[in-house]
Design an enzyme around this catalytic site. Structure first.
Site, mmCIF file in Angstrom:
data_model
loop_
_atom_site.group_PDB
_atom_site.id
_atom_site.type_symbol
_atom_site.label_atom_id
_atom_site.label_comp_id
_atom_site.label_asym_id
_atom_site.label_seq_id
_atom_site.Cartn_x
_atom_site.Cartn_y
_atom_site.Cartn_z
ATOM 1 N N GLU A 503 0.906 -1.252 -0.197
ATOM 2 C CA GLU A 503 -0.119 0.026 -0.020
ATOM 3 C C GLU A 503 0.930 1.261 -0.069
ATOM 4 O O GLU A 503 1.531 1.483 1.073
ATOM 5 C CB GLU A 503 -0.911 -0.065 1.220
ATOM 6 C CG GLU A 503 -1.902 -1.160 1.410
ATOM 7 C CD GLU A 503 -2.530 -1.021 2.667
ATOM 8 O OE1 GLU A 503 -2.530 0.287 3.101
ATOM 9 O OE2 GLU A 503 -3.293 -1.973 3.119
ATOM 10 N N ASN A 564 0.254 0.639 -5.668
ATOM 11 C CA ASN A 564 -0.528 1.952 -5.497
ATOM 12 C C ASN A 564 -1.830 1.590 -4.721
ATOM 13 O O ASN A 564 -2.674 0.552 -5.243
ATOM 14 C CB ASN A 564 -0.777 2.600 -6.560
ATOM 15 C CG ASN A 564 -1.155 4.140 -6.741
ATOM 16 O OD1 ASN A 564 -1.718 4.392 -5.633
ATOM 17 N ND2 ASN A 564 -0.445 4.780 -7.595
ATOM 18 N N TRP A 565 -2.323 2.478 -3.901
ATOM 19 C CA TRP A 565 -3.509 2.133 -3.056
ATOM 20 C C TRP A 565 -4.752 3.429 -3.559
ATOM 21 O O TRP A 565 -4.519 4.326 -2.910
ATOM 22 C CB TRP A 565 -3.123 2.404 -1.538
ATOM 23 C CG TRP A 565 -4.215 1.501 -0.923
ATOM 24 C CD1 TRP A 565 -5.191 2.179 0.060
ATOM 25 C CD2 TRP A 565 -4.692 0.076 -0.644
ATOM 26 N NE1 TRP A 565 -6.083 1.072 0.670
ATOM 27 C CE2 TRP A 565 -5.706 -0.073 0.157
ATOM 28 C CE3 TRP A 565 -3.981 -0.882 -1.330
ATOM 29 C CZ2 TRP A 565 -6.030 -1.335 0.498
ATOM 30 C CZ3 TRP A 565 -4.590 -2.188 -1.114
ATOM 31 C CH2 TRP A 565 -5.587 -2.418 0.003
ATOM 32 N N SER A 584 -8.804 7.858 -3.847
ATOM 33 C CA SER A 584 -7.315 7.537 -4.266
ATOM 34 C C SER A 584 -7.186 6.611 -5.509
ATOM 35 O O SER A 584 -6.137 6.207 -5.457
ATOM 36 C CB SER A 584 -6.989 6.913 -2.971
ATOM 37 O OG SER A 584 -7.751 5.670 -2.716
ATOM 38 N N GLU A 586 -6.464 5.687 -9.545
ATOM 39 C CA GLU A 586 -6.174 6.174 -10.868
ATOM 40 C C GLU A 586 -7.424 6.427 -11.925
ATOM 41 O O GLU A 586 -7.313 7.286 -12.949
ATOM 42 C CB GLU A 586 -5.186 5.407 -11.498
ATOM 43 C CG GLU A 586 -3.859 5.939 -11.187
ATOM 44 C CD GLU A 586 -3.435 5.660 -9.615
ATOM 45 O OE1 GLU A 586 -3.555 6.818 -9.123
ATOM 46 O OE2 GLU A 586 -3.210 4.475 -9.549
#
Length: 985
Positions: A503, A564-565, A584, A586
């Protein structure tokens, strides 16, 4: 199960030809999703076969009863999830008939997942309970069935309630909480009915059935050879002995048989036996993250010349290494792992967690397009389809069972460890799984031993690693975990282990907000903005992605990479009360990409990439910094053909900043160069006024199916006269719909109650809605309109499904039926600083130190006046009491004043020590401080701020965990706490 294994090597006799055997024997897999009866109540005797359910609703799985009450409430902040969802007990019932020809078969029902507790009945007989929520399970229903003209009824009682608002007190199902996953209840994944010959390969459903199916693995892997072993658990349910010929075929992607093997054995009546054969594959096409080549293993059981059973198992031939000094290798080729953590609910606005498989693949396709090759399911197992898509798209997978964020005991642990075994049995043949996650928190020594014992029993030849996130909270962890599963990437905790990140980059920003130079869309002027942990727009969020990646993982040669979190926004644990999601991702909650999506694509895709952050529709006189993300060595920027700058010195490896660029109507163009050669460019233009609405449908590979649960997506854009999307458009669009379908709508990220309406705002010029099919096929016409611009109309046609007596053999579809193309090696990787391996003795007192906030904390020695207090503020300790002098201390980042995490600061006491916390009492005292520390009545000044002094004593080896400063209501200009430690002499 038999206590011995029969082994036979490859055989090339005439019976085992190079043509793949297409005969399927007596096994049929029915899609059991269609045409259930449903009621959002708990009537008595609903399990009875003759219960009258004629007034109930008709639904198809995947189904949730929380699709209308999610994405509709603004976040509570403080990492709390969306809690205002209907919870309780509901019922599903399915009526079906089985042909008389199936009467002599074994029949099993398989549920891929039901949340949260499922009690299952067949014709009034109780089959059992499953309460994992995320792990497939099944039952043998053979002896309770009627065949021919008589009807059968499967009844499922489902409960999604939880005991407590506090996720820590939600025993025994600690993971069934919106802190982790919104509590979407229902039969939210696929259901299948399997009929097969009494002599058959078993299903990998250990829960209840205690059967394990096949276990296929490759060994001695080189470029010229791989030895593939197939173990198959076979059950003879006949009352008589059977002479069995066991045959395997290894079939390549082109359908050619590349290796065969066979064995023979007499199986006694009711005997369960594991066959095992090994065959050699010459010149194997190996599974790489950038070329995930898949074989399949066909296993046949024959009586004489008759095939009675056929079973298919996925196979990816690959070797790998996680090296503590140089990172990850796939078949000897170095690969940096970059990707996402993703919630296994995969929540979607308007749909909740009930998604057709093709929408799950649609998400994988997006992750692949953005350059991903790694996924960590958090903190429960992904679905069967998603794990298969990991195989297909080349995603190294970190796979958990079920977990919250705790070290569990008693009934909680019993459920967890059993689910861990069930999960491993089901998924162990998937080549994309490289790491088993034992849990989302450190375990006791006894629990670690249980986890490793299950791995050794279920997956003895998989060579996979095991790790727990936050294993650094237990000093004994290093003896048992074989890979460090890090959090936020600031520090390495175990010098002897390889490292993967679970994370990082938890910042939040909505897609609709470009930057402060663009028109606001209910964000900068939102009355809740001061309550947000994050008050950043899309531009800063995108640039931050690069900074976090490069700083924490990208520039570290020893680091394998990480997650990525998270990838998609969802209503789980949001920290911004201006939003209805944790923003949070993309991509947003309907998978529309943010600028951050294109930023990571420009870093991670192997081909030459370039992307200028933002749009080109500013007001006259605007001057602003423009950011370009590229994996090239040099970037040039032009406005209307005039070269404004050349930049060969990127920040964070990939960020090319051009300062004070003056906006002029026309176009902005960026070019990327490698070895002084132009290799890639991008142009963004000034877009004209809105004149029309544009509609674009998206469906699965086989179209929109009238199965009662399939989804058609519809993008609506507002465009100028040239058909270009208007990037600043944020107005309402109204819809009409006619035909056999259910409108599911979409959402507006900064508005409550925006889901399921026949109107929706565009965000940055576009938005997306979902339409669910019915069991009736036909034309569905949708019109989108807004006063003052040209409307748009589209007709979608749902396609009929052949369903007879509640059964169909049409299986759930994917999004893309083709082969994933091989990717090249990266065209350019920025220069990394040198890494010197070895053990770094950072602190005598703060051992196993980690900090999981947004910014970096630092360990320091020799506390005294004049020492810097924070990593990001030029403020020093001034007059300090003598008992603090010459202590060790931690510089925390003041920018994390409003950031909250349960495990924000952690260490293991390296000696008996006194721990002091200096706290700004303008901030509400956090729970950990009130529970574990005593206010000693002293104060210390840090600049102009007075900090209260709290104290506790810790024994050597004790694990110390501190949460964030506060979970809400942090006053402006207040300070983050700081920590000091002093050895007890």
């Amino acid at each position: 199960m038999s206590s011995f294994i029969l082994t036979s090597c490859a055989n090339t006799n005439q019976d085992l030809s190079k043509e793949a055997i297409t005969e399927k024997g007596n096994r049929i897999k029915y899609n059991f999703n269609l045409d259930w009866k449903f009621i959002k109540e708990n009537p008595e005797k609903a399990q009875d076969k003759n219960f009258d359910d004629s007034s109930w609703s008709t639904v198809s799985a995947p189904h949730t009863f929380n699709d209308i009450d999610t994405f509709d409430d603004l976040s509570l902040g403080g990492h709390k999830g969306e809690k205002n969802q209907w919870r309780g007990t509901v019922w599903y019932r399915k009526h079906f008939k089985l042909p008389a020809k199936e009467a002599d078969k074994k029949v099993y029902i398989e549920f891929e997942g039901v949340r949260q507790i499922a009690d299952v009945y067949i014709n009034g007989h109780y089959l059992g309970k499953n309460q994992t929520g995320f792990i497939p399970f099944g039952y043998d229903i053979s002896s309770y069935l009627k065949f021919g003209t008589e009807e059968n009824v499967i009844a499922v009682k489902v409960n999604n309630d939880r005991k407590s608002d506090n996720f820590r007190d939600n025993d025994p199902l600690v993971w069934n909480h919106e802190h982790w996953h919104p509590t979407h209840g229902g039969i939210y994944r696929n259901v299948f009915l399997h009929t097969m010959d009494p002599l058959h390969v078993t299903l990998p459903l250990y829960d209840n059935l205690e059967t394990v199916g096949t276990y296929v693995y490759a060994d001695n892997i080189t470029a010229t050879n791989a030895d593939v072993t197939t173990n198959a658990e076979v059950l003879n349910e006949y009352e008589t002995e059977k002479e069995v010929t066991y045959v395997t075929q290894i079939v390549d992607r082109e359908g050619q048989v590349v290796a065969t093997s066979s064995a023979n054995k007499k199986l006694k009546a009711k005997e369960k036996f594991t066959f095992s054969t090994t065959a050699s594959v010459s010149n194997p096409k190996r599974w790489y993250t950038r070329n995930p080549y898949m074989y399949k293993v066909l296993t046949f059981l024959k009586e004489g010349d008759k095939i009675v059973d056929r079973y298919e198992t996925p196979l990816g031939i690959r070797s790998f290494e996680f090296n503590k000094d140089s990172g990850f290798y796939n078949n000897g080729e170095h690969a940096k792992l970059h990707g996402w953590g993703q919630k296994p609910t995969n929540t979607w606005a308007g749909l909740g967690a009930a998604l057709p498989d093709w929408l799950r693949e649609y998400t994988f396709d997006l992750m692949d397009k953005a350059g991903g090759n790694f996924i960590r399911w958090g903190h429960c197992a992904g679905s069967p389809a998603e794990v298969a898509f990991g195989d297909k798209y080349g995603f190294v997978t970190l796979m958990p069972g079920v977990s919250g964020e705790s070290q569990d005991e008693g009934e909680v642990w019993d459920i967890r460890i059993k689910a861990f075994k069930d999960m491993m049995v089901y998924y162990r043949n998937h080549p994309s799984i490289f790491i088993w996650e034992g849990g989302n928190w450190a375990e006791t020594e006894a629990h670690y031993k249980e986890i490793l014992d299950i791995i050794a029993t279920v997956d003895p030849n998989g060579k996979r690693l095991m790790g727990n996130r936050r294993s650094d909270t237990k000093i004994e962890s290093e003896k048992y975990v074989t890979i460090e599963v890090g959090t936020e990437g600031w520090e390495r905790e175990f010098a002897s282990l390889p490292l993967i990140e679970s994370e990082y980059m938890r910042d939040e920003a909505p897609r609709r907000i470009w930057d402060k130079y663009s028109p606001d869309d209910n964000f900068w002027n939102n009355p809740n903005l001061s309550k947000n942990t994050y008050d950043i727009g899309s531009e800063q969020f995108a640039v931050g992605q690069v900074h976090h990646w490069w700083t924490k993982m990208g520039k570290k040669p020893f680091h394998s990479g990480g997650a990525n979190w998270v990838f998609s926004d969802g209503p789980h644990g949001g920290r911004n009360p201006t939003e209805v999601t944790r923003a949070s991702g993309e991509v947003d909650g309907v998978r529309l990409p943010k600028e951050a999506f294109y930023a990571v694509k420009a870093m991670w895709r192997p081909e030459a990439q370039i992307h200028v952050i933002g749009h080109w529709n500013y007001k006259e006189g605007t001057k602003k910094d423009m950011y370009v993300i590229s994996n090239c060595e040099t970037v040039k920027l032009y406005v209307n053909g005039n070269l404004l700058g050349t930049n060969s010195k990127p920040v964070d490896g990939y960020v090319y900043k051009f300062s004070n660029v003056e906006w002029k109507s026309g176009e902005i163009k960026v070019e990327g160069y490698l070895n002084d050669k132009l290799v890639v460019s991008q142009t963004k233009k000034t877009i004209g006024d809105p004149v029309a609405i544009k509609l674009t449908p998206i469906t699965g590979a086989k179209g929109w199916l009238a199965d009662g649960s399939d989804i058609a997506l519809l993008d609506f854009e507002v465009v100028d006269k040239n058909g270009n999307r208007c990037p600043l458009d944020a107005g309402r669009v109204d819809f009409t719909i006619s035909g056999p379908a259910i409108w599911r709508g979409g959402y507006n990220s900064g508005k409550a109650n925006s889901t399921n309406n026949l109107y929706l705002d565009t965000e940055a010029g576009i938005n997306r809605v979902a339409i669910r099919s019915l069991l009736k096929a036909g034309d569905v016409t949708i019109t989108a309109s807004r006063k003052g611009i040209k409307p748009a109309t589209i007709t979608l046609t749902s396609l009929p499904i052949d369903i007879t007596d509640g059964l169909t053999t049409t299986l759930p579809q994917g999004y893309y039926d083709g082969v994933i193309a091989e990717e090249p090696v990266p065209v350019h990787i920025p220069k990394m600083p040198p890494y010197v391996p070895g053990i770094k003795n950072r602190s005598e007192l703060f051992t196993n130190f980690s900090y999981t906030g947004d910014a970096k904390a630092m360990l320091r020695t020799t506390m005294n006046w004049g020492k810097k207090a924070y990593t990001d503020l030029d403020q020093n300790y001034t007059v300090i009491p003598g008992y603090l002098r010459f202590a060790e201390y931690i510089r925390t980042p003041n920018s994390d004043t409003k950031y909250w995490a349960r495990d924000q600061l952690q260490f293991i006491a390296g000696a008996d020590m006194e721990i002091y916390v200096l706290h700004d009492d303008r901030v509400k005292r956090p729970a950990f401080l009130l529970e574990d520390y005593k206010d000693i009545g002293d104060n210390v000044n840090v600049g102009t701020v007075t900090m209260s002094v709290f104290k506790r004593t810790a024994k050597k080896g004790e694990s110390i965990i501190m949460a964030g400063n506060s979970d809400s209501g942090v006053p402006k200009d207040s300070r983050m706490y700081t920590v000091i430690g002093k050895k007890i002499k």
